[in-house]
Design an enzyme around this catalytic site. Structure first.
Site, PDB file in Angstrom:
ATOM      1  N   LYS A  67       5.769  -1.757  19.554  1.00  0.00           N
ATOM      2  CA  LYS A  67       6.554  -1.366  18.375  1.00  0.00           C
ATOM      3  C   LYS A  67       6.259   0.096  18.103  1.00  0.00           C
ATOM      4  O   LYS A  67       5.076   0.492  18.073  1.00  0.00           O
ATOM      5  CB  LYS A  67       6.190  -2.198  17.135  1.00  0.00           C
ATOM      6  CG  LYS A  67       6.997  -1.733  15.908  1.00  0.00           C
ATOM      7  CD  LYS A  67       6.916  -2.692  14.750  1.00  0.00           C
ATOM      8  CE  LYS A  67       5.752  -2.382  13.845  1.00  0.00           C
ATOM      9  NZ  LYS A  67       5.808  -3.149  12.586  1.00  0.00           N
ATOM     10  N   ARG A 110       7.102 -10.567   9.402  1.00  0.00           N
ATOM     11  CA  ARG A 110       5.892 -10.952  10.158  1.00  0.00           C
ATOM     12  C   ARG A 110       4.626 -10.710   9.327  1.00  0.00           C
ATOM     13  O   ARG A 110       3.629 -11.405   9.463  1.00  0.00           O
ATOM     14  CB  ARG A 110       5.850 -10.327  11.546  1.00  0.00           C
ATOM     15  CG  ARG A 110       5.692  -8.787  11.658  1.00  0.00           C
ATOM     16  CD  ARG A 110       4.325  -8.295  11.291  1.00  0.00           C
ATOM     17  NE  ARG A 110       3.897  -7.146  12.021  1.00  0.00           N
ATOM     18  CZ  ARG A 110       3.031  -6.260  11.559  1.00  0.00           C
ATOM     19  NH1 ARG A 110       2.533  -6.373  10.312  1.00  0.00           N
ATOM     20  NH2 ARG A 110       2.636  -5.267  12.300  1.00  0.00           N
ATOM     21  N   HIS A 137       8.193  -2.720  -1.664  1.00  0.00           N
ATOM     22  CA  HIS A 137       9.132  -3.337  -0.716  1.00  0.00           C
ATOM     23  C   HIS A 137       8.585  -4.637  -0.129  1.00  0.00           C
ATOM     24  O   HIS A 137       9.292  -5.640  -0.044  1.00  0.00           O
ATOM     25  CB  HIS A 137       9.429  -2.329   0.401  1.00  0.00           C
ATOM     26  CG  HIS A 137      10.398  -2.836   1.415  1.00  0.00           C
ATOM     27  ND1 HIS A 137      11.728  -3.048   1.131  1.00  0.00           N
ATOM     28  CD2 HIS A 137      10.227  -3.206   2.702  1.00  0.00           C
ATOM     29  CE1 HIS A 137      12.338  -3.520   2.212  1.00  0.00           C
ATOM     30  NE2 HIS A 137      11.447  -3.624   3.174  1.00  0.00           N
ATOM     31  N   GLN A 138       7.315  -4.619   0.275  1.00  0.00           N
ATOM     32  CA  GLN A 138       6.757  -5.806   0.962  1.00  0.00           C
ATOM     33  C   GLN A 138       6.493  -6.963  -0.006  1.00  0.00           C
ATOM     34  O   GLN A 138       6.431  -8.121   0.413  1.00  0.00           O
ATOM     35  CB  GLN A 138       5.416  -5.475   1.647  1.00  0.00           C
ATOM     36  CG  GLN A 138       5.434  -4.293   2.578  1.00  0.00           C
ATOM     37  CD  GLN A 138       6.266  -4.535   3.828  1.00  0.00           C
ATOM     38  OE1 GLN A 138       6.382  -5.664   4.292  1.00  0.00           O
ATOM     39  NE2 GLN A 138       6.865  -3.480   4.344  1.00  0.00           N
ATOM     40  N   ASN A 159       0.891  -4.439 -11.343  1.00  0.00           N
ATOM     41  CA  ASN A 159       1.169  -3.303 -10.472  1.00  0.00           C
ATOM     42  C   ASN A 159       0.768  -2.025 -11.173  1.00  0.00           C
ATOM     43  O   ASN A 159       0.901  -1.909 -12.396  1.00  0.00           O
ATOM     44  CB  ASN A 159       2.661  -3.262 -10.104  1.00  0.00           C
ATOM     45  CG  ASN A 159       2.916  -2.312  -8.930  1.00  0.00           C
ATOM     46  OD1 ASN A 159       2.172  -2.321  -7.952  1.00  0.00           O
ATOM     47  ND2 ASN A 159       3.953  -1.505  -9.023  1.00  0.00           N
ATOM     48  N   SER A 199      -0.338   0.424  -1.702  1.00  0.00           N
ATOM     49  CA  SER A 199      -0.743   1.588  -0.891  1.00  0.00           C
ATOM     50  C   SER A 199      -1.990   2.221  -1.493  1.00  0.00           C
ATOM     51  O   SER A 199      -2.168   3.426  -1.400  1.00  0.00           O
ATOM     52  CB  SER A 199       0.377   2.620  -0.869  1.00  0.00           C
ATOM     53  OG  SER A 199       1.607   2.017  -0.610  1.00  0.00           O
ATOM     54  N   GLY A 220      -2.440  -4.908   2.080  1.00  0.00           N
ATOM     55  CA  GLY A 220      -1.989  -3.520   1.991  1.00  0.00           C
ATOM     56  C   GLY A 220      -2.778  -2.542   2.848  1.00  0.00           C
ATOM     57  O   GLY A 220      -2.245  -1.524   3.278  1.00  0.00           O
ATOM     58  N   THR A 221      -4.050  -2.846   3.097  1.00  0.00           N
ATOM     59  CA  THR A 221      -4.899  -1.873   3.791  1.00  0.00           C
ATOM     60  C   THR A 221      -4.721  -1.977   5.302  1.00  0.00           C
ATOM     61  O   THR A 221      -5.169  -2.930   5.921  1.00  0.00           O
ATOM     62  CB  THR A 221      -6.375  -2.096   3.385  1.00  0.00           C
ATOM     63  OG1 THR A 221      -6.468  -1.896   1.975  1.00  0.00           O
ATOM     64  CG2 THR A 221      -7.297  -1.125   4.088  1.00  0.00           C
ATOM     65  N   GLY A 292      -5.488  -8.999   6.305  1.00  0.00           N
ATOM     66  CA  GLY A 292      -4.335  -8.904   7.207  1.00  0.00           C
ATOM     67  C   GLY A 292      -4.044  -7.455   7.544  1.00  0.00           C
ATOM     68  O   GLY A 292      -3.487  -6.720   6.735  1.00  0.00           O
TER      69      GLY A 292
HETATM   70  P1  NAD Z   1       6.036   0.543  -1.183  1.00  0.00           P
HETATM   71  O1  NAD Z   1       5.940   2.025  -1.110  1.00  0.00           O
HETATM   72  O2  NAD Z   1       7.363  -0.098  -1.279  1.00  0.00           O
HETATM   73  O3  NAD Z   1       5.160  -0.002  -2.435  1.00  0.00           O
HETATM   74  C1  NAD Z   1       3.860   0.493  -2.654  1.00  0.00           C
HETATM   75  C2  NAD Z   1       3.139  -0.380  -3.645  1.00  0.00           C
HETATM   76  O4  NAD Z   1       1.828   0.153  -3.850  1.00  0.00           O
HETATM   77  C3  NAD Z   1       3.791  -0.412  -5.024  1.00  0.00           C
HETATM   78  O5  NAD Z   1       3.461  -1.639  -5.638  1.00  0.00           O
HETATM   79  C4  NAD Z   1       3.115   0.748  -5.748  1.00  0.00           C
HETATM   80  O6  NAD Z   1       3.151   0.618  -7.144  1.00  0.00           O
HETATM   81  C5  NAD Z   1       1.696   0.571  -5.221  1.00  0.00           C
HETATM   82  N1  NAD Z   1       0.916   1.810  -5.208  1.00  0.00           N
HETATM   83  C6  NAD Z   1       1.312   3.028  -4.763  1.00  0.00           C
HETATM   84  N2  NAD Z   1       0.287   3.895  -4.865  1.00  0.00           N
HETATM   85  C7  NAD Z   1      -0.754   3.203  -5.378  1.00  0.00           C
HETATM   86  C8  NAD Z   1      -2.089   3.549  -5.730  1.00  0.00           C
HETATM   87  N3  NAD Z   1      -2.556   4.774  -5.540  1.00  0.00           N
HETATM   88  N4  NAD Z   1      -2.899   2.578  -6.229  1.00  0.00           N
HETATM   89  C9  NAD Z   1      -2.436   1.316  -6.404  1.00  0.00           C
HETATM   90  N5  NAD Z   1      -1.184   0.934  -6.103  1.00  0.00           N
HETATM   91  C10 NAD Z   1      -0.355   1.867  -5.596  1.00  0.00           C
HETATM   92  O7  NAD Z   1       5.213   0.009   0.072  1.00  0.00           O
HETATM   93  P2  NAD Z   1       5.344  -1.399   0.807  1.00  0.00           P
HETATM   94  O8  NAD Z   1       6.326  -1.294   1.924  1.00  0.00           O
HETATM   95  O9  NAD Z   1       5.495  -2.468  -0.180  1.00  0.00           O
HETATM   96  O10 NAD Z   1       3.899  -1.487   1.507  1.00  0.00           O
HETATM   97  C11 NAD Z   1       2.740  -1.727   0.734  1.00  0.00           C
HETATM   98  C12 NAD Z   1       1.512  -1.530   1.601  1.00  0.00           C
HETATM   99  O11 NAD Z   1       1.503  -2.503   2.648  1.00  0.00           O
HETATM  100  C13 NAD Z   1       1.444  -0.190   2.297  1.00  0.00           C
HETATM  101  O12 NAD Z   1       0.126   0.294   2.198  1.00  0.00           O
HETATM  102  C14 NAD Z   1       1.772  -0.503   3.751  1.00  0.00           C
HETATM  103  O13 NAD Z   1       1.198   0.401   4.652  1.00  0.00           O
HETATM  104  C15 NAD Z   1       1.155  -1.886   3.863  1.00  0.00           C
HETATM  105  N6  NAD Z   1       1.671  -2.706   4.969  1.00  0.00           N
HETATM  106  C16 NAD Z   1       0.779  -3.488   5.620  1.00  0.00           C
HETATM  107  C17 NAD Z   1       1.215  -4.296   6.669  1.00  0.00           C
HETATM  108  C18 NAD Z   1       0.228  -5.192   7.373  1.00  0.00           C
HETATM  109  O14 NAD Z   1       0.582  -5.759   8.406  1.00  0.00           O
HETATM  110  N7  NAD Z   1      -0.951  -5.381   6.852  1.00  0.00           N
HETATM  111  C19 NAD Z   1       2.562  -4.285   7.053  1.00  0.00           C
HETATM  112  C20 NAD Z   1       3.466  -3.491   6.328  1.00  0.00           C
HETATM  113  C21 NAD Z   1       3.008  -2.698   5.279  1.00  0.00           C
END
Ligand code: NAD
Length: 321
Positions: A67, A110, A137-138, A159, A199, A220-221, A292
Site C-alpha cells: 500500500k 480495515r 474521519h476514522q 474529543n 492524532s 490513533g498512535t 492497533g
Molecule cells: P482526523 O484528522 O479526521 O481526526 C483527528 C482526530 O484527532 C479528531 O478527533 C481531532 O479532534 C483529534 N485531534 C487532533 N489533534 C489532536 C491533539 N493534539 N490532541 C488530541 N486530539 C487531537 O484523523 P483520522 O483520519 O480520524 O485519524 C485519526 C488518527 O488515526 C490519526 O492519528 C491517524 O494517523 C490514525 N490512524 C491509525 C490507523 C491504524 O491502523 N492504527 C489507521 C488510520 C489512521
C-alpha cells in the site's frame, strides 16, 4: 491487471468482509505464515505531505503487495480526503501485478475491523457502554464496527475539539444507539470498551480515568511521537497488539517501553488469541489493551478480499500492462 475504484470498494467492502479478512490475517501472522516488510514513511518536502509504503506477503492467503500513500493536510480545502492511498497486488506465483485497489475506504474499514476483532476477543461479554475518544474521519468507522461486537446500549464520547462530536452523535443515532458527550472522567467511569482514535501527541486517557474490566482499543498512535494513553495505564493493562515490532516503535507501547514500564516480551499478539494459542482476557476485572498500529497485511488481506468480491460482482475494469 484489474482496477477497483473507490466507489466499488465502498460498495463491496462491508464490515463483515473487513472483519473476516483482518481476523484471518492476524491469525496467519501469529502462525508465522504472513510477514510485514519494513515500512518506508517520510515527509516528502512538498504540500506538507507524509508519504509511505507498507508491504508484505501472506503465504496462507497468497496476498502479496503494497500500500502506498499518506497524508496530505491541504486536501480538505480541495474537497478531498487528507489520507490518500492505493494498494497494488501481485500474483504470488508469477510476480505479475494483478490488481490496483483504491485504498481510502479500505484503510478506514480495515482499521475499524482491527479494533472490532480486539473487542470480540478481549472485551467483557457483558460490555454495554462504548467510549469514543476522537471524532475525526476514522471515528465513525470505528464506532460502527465496534457496535456490532457487543450489545452496546449507549456511546459516550469525548474529543479535544468538541464541535466535532455532533457528527459522531449523528452516526450513533443512525445506528440506533444513544450518544452523550461527556468529560473524560465520566467516559472512563461509564465505558466498558474505549476506542481512542485521535492524532494526539500527548496522553489523553489516564489510569485514574479507567475502571477495572475495561477493554481499550488504542488506534490513533501509528507514528513515532504520537500518544493517546498514559504509560501508567498501558503498564496496568494486559497488552495485545497486531505486531509487537510496530507496537514498541511506532505504536502506543513505544512510550511505556521507553519508560521501562513494559517489556516487549510482555506484549501479546492478537492473532495468537484468535488462533487460541494464547489466552485473551483472564478475568472480568483486568484491563485489556489492544495497541492497533496498522500493518500492511491488513491492507493486503482487505484488498484481496475486495478483488474476490469484485470478481463475483460482475464486469471488471481490466488493463494489460
Ligand atoms: P482526523 O484528522 O479526521 O481526526 C483527528 C482526530 O484527532 C479528531 O478527533 C481531532 O479532534 C483529534 N485531534 C487532533 N489533534 C489532536 C491533539 N493534539 N490532541 C488530541 N486530539 C487531537 O484523523 P483520522 O483520519 O480520524 O485519524 C485519526 C488518527 O488515526 C490519526 O492519528 C491517524 O494517523 C490514525 N490512524 C491509525 C490507523 C491504524 O491502523 N492504527 C489507521 C488510520 C489512521
Amino acid at each position: 491487471m484489474i482496477v477497483i475504484p473507490e466507489h466499488l470498494v465502498e460498495r463491496l467492502f462491508t464490515a463483515e468482509a473487513a472483519f473476516e479478512a483482518v481476523e484471518a490475517v492476524f491469525a496467519a501472522m501469529s502462525r508465522r505464515e504472513a510477514e510485514n516488510f519494513p515500512v518506508v514513511r517520510d515527509m516528502i518536502g512538498h504540500a506538507d505531505a507524509v508519504y509511505g509504503i507498507k508491504s508484505g506477503f501472506d503465504r496462507a492467503g497468497l496476498a502479496l503487495g503494497l500500500k502506498a500513500g499518506g497524508y496530505w493536510p491541504g486536501n480538505a480545502e480541495k474537497g478531498l480526503t487528507n489520507h490518500q492511498s492505493a494498494v497494488l497486488l501481485f500474483d504470488a506465483d508469477t510476480g505479475r501485478p494483478s490488481a490496483i485497489v483504491s485504498g481510502n475506504h479500505l484503510t478506514a474499514m480495515r482499521t475499524a475491523a482491527a479494533s472490532a476483532v480486539s473487542i470480540r476477543y478481549l472485551a467483557r461479554p457483558d460490555a454495554r457502554v462504548l467510549g469514543m475518544v476522537g471524532a475525526g474521519h476514522q471515528a465513525a468507522f470505528q464506532m460502527r464496527a465496534a457496535l456490532r461486537q457487543r450489545h452496546f446500549e449507549k456511546v459516550v464520547g469525548w474529543n479535544l475539539h468538541p464541535e466535532m462530536l455532533p457528527g459522531l452523535a449523528a452516526v450513533a443515532q443512525a445506528e440506533g444507539v444513544a450518544f452523550e458527550a461527556v468529560e473524560l472522567d465520566r467516559l472512563g467511569a461509564e465505558a466498558d470498551v474505549i476506542i481512542t482514535i485521535t492524532s494526539s501527541f500527548a496522553p489523553i486517557l489516564l489510569a485514574e480515568h479507567v475502571k477495572p474490566g475495561t477493554h481499550i482499543a488504542a488506534m490513533g498512535t501509528d507514528t513515532r511521537g504520537k500518544q493517546e494513553l498514559d504509560p501508567g495505564l498501558v503498564a496496568a493493562a494486559s497488552v495485545f497488539t497486531d505486531e509487537v515490532a510496530q507496537s514498541i516503535s511506532i505504536g502506543e507501547c513505544q512510550h511505556a517501553v521507553a519508560a521501562g514500564l513494559v517489556l516487549a516480551e510482555d506484549i501479546g499478539e492478537i492473532g495468537a488469541v484468535v488462533t487460541g494459542a494464547a489466552a485473551g482476557r483472564r478475568s472480568l476485572e483486568e484491563i485489556t489493551l489492544f495497541d492497533g498500529t496498522g500493518v500492511a497485511l491488513q491492507d493486503l488481506a482487505g484488498a484481496a478480499k475486495v478483488v474476490e468480491l469484485a470478481r463475483d460482482a460482475g464486469p471488471l475494469v481490466s488493463v494489460d500492462l
